[in-house]
Design a protein around this motif. Structure first.
Motif, PDB file in Angstrom:
ATOM      1  N   ARG A   1      11.280   1.545   0.306  1.00  0.00           N
ATOM      2  CA  ARG A   1       9.993   1.484  -0.381  1.00  0.00           C
ATOM      3  C   ARG A   1       8.902   1.960   0.575  1.00  0.00           C
ATOM      4  O   ARG A   1       9.064   1.898   1.785  1.00  0.00           O
ATOM      5  CB  ARG A   1       9.667   0.053  -0.830  1.00  0.00           C
ATOM      6  N   PHE A   2       7.794   2.414   0.021  1.00  0.00           N
ATOM      7  CA  PHE A   2       6.694   2.825   0.886  1.00  0.00           C
ATOM      8  C   PHE A   2       5.383   2.219   0.410  1.00  0.00           C
ATOM      9  O   PHE A   2       5.199   1.898  -0.758  1.00  0.00           O
ATOM     10  CB  PHE A   2       6.579   4.359   0.964  1.00  0.00           C
ATOM     11  N   ILE A   3       4.483   2.052   1.380  1.00  0.00           N
ATOM     12  CA  ILE A   3       3.116   1.623   1.133  1.00  0.00           C
ATOM     13  C   ILE A   3       2.218   2.607   1.864  1.00  0.00           C
ATOM     14  O   ILE A   3       2.396   2.831   3.071  1.00  0.00           O
ATOM     15  CB  ILE A   3       2.857   0.194   1.656  1.00  0.00           C
ATOM     16  N   ALA A   4       1.275   3.213   1.165  1.00  0.00           N
ATOM     17  CA  ALA A   4       0.369   4.181   1.776  1.00  0.00           C
ATOM     18  C   ALA A   4      -1.025   3.564   1.880  1.00  0.00           C
ATOM     19  O   ALA A   4      -1.635   3.226   0.863  1.00  0.00           O
ATOM     20  CB  ALA A   4       0.324   5.470   0.954  1.00  0.00           C
ATOM     21  N   LEU A   5      -1.528   3.397   3.092  1.00  0.00           N
ATOM     22  CA  LEU A   5      -2.864   2.847   3.293  1.00  0.00           C
ATOM     23  C   LEU A   5      -3.912   3.928   3.026  1.00  0.00           C
ATOM     24  O   LEU A   5      -3.643   5.129   3.136  1.00  0.00           O
ATOM     25  CB  LEU A   5      -3.003   2.316   4.717  1.00  0.00           C
TER      26      LEU A   5
END
Length: 338
Positions: free
Chosen positions: A62-66
């Motif tokens: 999974r990814f989280i982009a700030l």
């Protein structure tokens, strides 16, 4: 056991596929079930596109982009706050943290430890950097209220209890090395040989390392303020002794010439001390200023999966972590009610 691996990423486009391949191989053996949370910390290259591609092809990632570059501390916090595993591993994306160590670290965690830390050697580092690092740790351990070990960084595996403890610390100015030591708990150390970066260039310039070192000094104690008091008292005492000497010398020998040099040296010395003290006080006041704003540690512009990414502080972060765990096991409460 379900293992979550949190990986902050900043301009790591070239190495992400290698990271995916290495973690997929290692984690299949190290854990019964796993997830990898890749946190894009406002990269300016094609890192986010690579993360989208990898996570679309492999749902275990999974990814989280700030929304921008908030720094590694914020990226790690973002990953920790969204991890759903029974244990959470932290590591860098450049493969300088060997993924093959995770199996041994997870095994040690099952022996009653809450933190299993990887400690690297200084082999391959430049002699000057090695010397400065050793001197820094020797000095900082005399100043801070926790013990920091040379070679110990962010590469570690944490129990759920340790993760909750970290999330309960809602301070804005975060120095993770100190926070890891501050929460305590039983800790095991796994040594490993220094590994050179395979792709890209290091993001740690001398200026960033210097600022990081200052953060470590002022984040966990008020001793610099106390040292300023001691130095001020010492300087005042020396000035008083010198004044007595000047008066006695004038009475006994008379005044030959005006003390221009003495006056200039005194003005420069006291002016420098005043600026030093103002800088120390300003550093602490600046931190109080940022803490009082209560701004979020990071903002998210995009993420994969259906789980909403929220920003929480202190006890709210602990409650959110428990909510994520509930969703992982039982599903979302609203969908269950329906």
């Amino acid at each position: 056991m379900r293992l979550s691996v949190v990986v902050p990423c900043f301009n790591e486009e070239r190495g992400l596929q290698h990271l995916h391949d290495a973690l997929s191989t290692v984690l299949a053996v190290a854990a019964e079930e796993f997830e990898v949370l890749l946190v894009d910390d406002g990269s300016s290259d094609g890192t986010l596109d690579e993360l989208r591609r990898i996570c679309a092809e492999d749902t275990r990632f999974r990814f989280i982009a700030l929304s921008r570059n908030f720094g590694k501390e914020a990226a790690m916090l973002a990953g920790l706050s969204q991890a759903t595993g029974d244990a959470v591993a932290l590591m860098d994306a450049d493969l300088q943290h060997p993924p093959e160590l995770l199996a041994k670290m997870v095994e040690l965690l099952g022996h009653g430890y809450d933190q299993v830390v990887a400690r690297r050697t200084r082999k391959g580092d430049k002699p000057v950097r090695t010397l400065v690092s050793r001197l820094y740790y020797r000095v900082i351990n005399k100043l801070v209220d926790v013990e920091l070990k040379d070679g110990v960084g962010d590469f570690r595996v944490l129990s759920k209890r340790a993760v909750k403890a970290l999330l309960s610390l809602g301070e804005y100015n975060r120095f993770s090395k100190g926070l890891f030591s501050w929460i305590g708990f039983d800790t095991a150390v796994v040594p490993y040989e220094n590994v050179q970066r395979q792709h890209g260039e290091t993001k740690w310039t001398f200026g960033k390392l210097l600022n990081y070192g200052i953060d470590g000094v002022v984040s966990f104690n008020s001793k610099p303020l106390r040292m300023a008091i001691y130095l001020g008292l010492l300087t005042t005492g020396l000035a008083f002794i010198y004044a007595v000497y000047v008066i006695l010398d004038s009475i006994i020998g008379g005044v030959d010439t005006p003390g221009y040099a003495t006056v200039m040296v005194g003005v420069i010395a006291f002016g420098g001390l005043q600026l030093l003290f103002l800088g120390v006080m300003g550093e602490y006041l600046g931190r109080i200023y940022y803490e009082s704003k209560r701004r979020p540690h990071f903002l998210v512009k995009e993420s994969s999966g259906d789980t909403p990414v929220t920003v929480a502080l202190g006890t709210e972060a602990m409650e959110h972590a428990e909510f994520l765990q509930h969703v992982q096991v039982h599903g979302h409460p609203e969908s269950t009610a329906k």
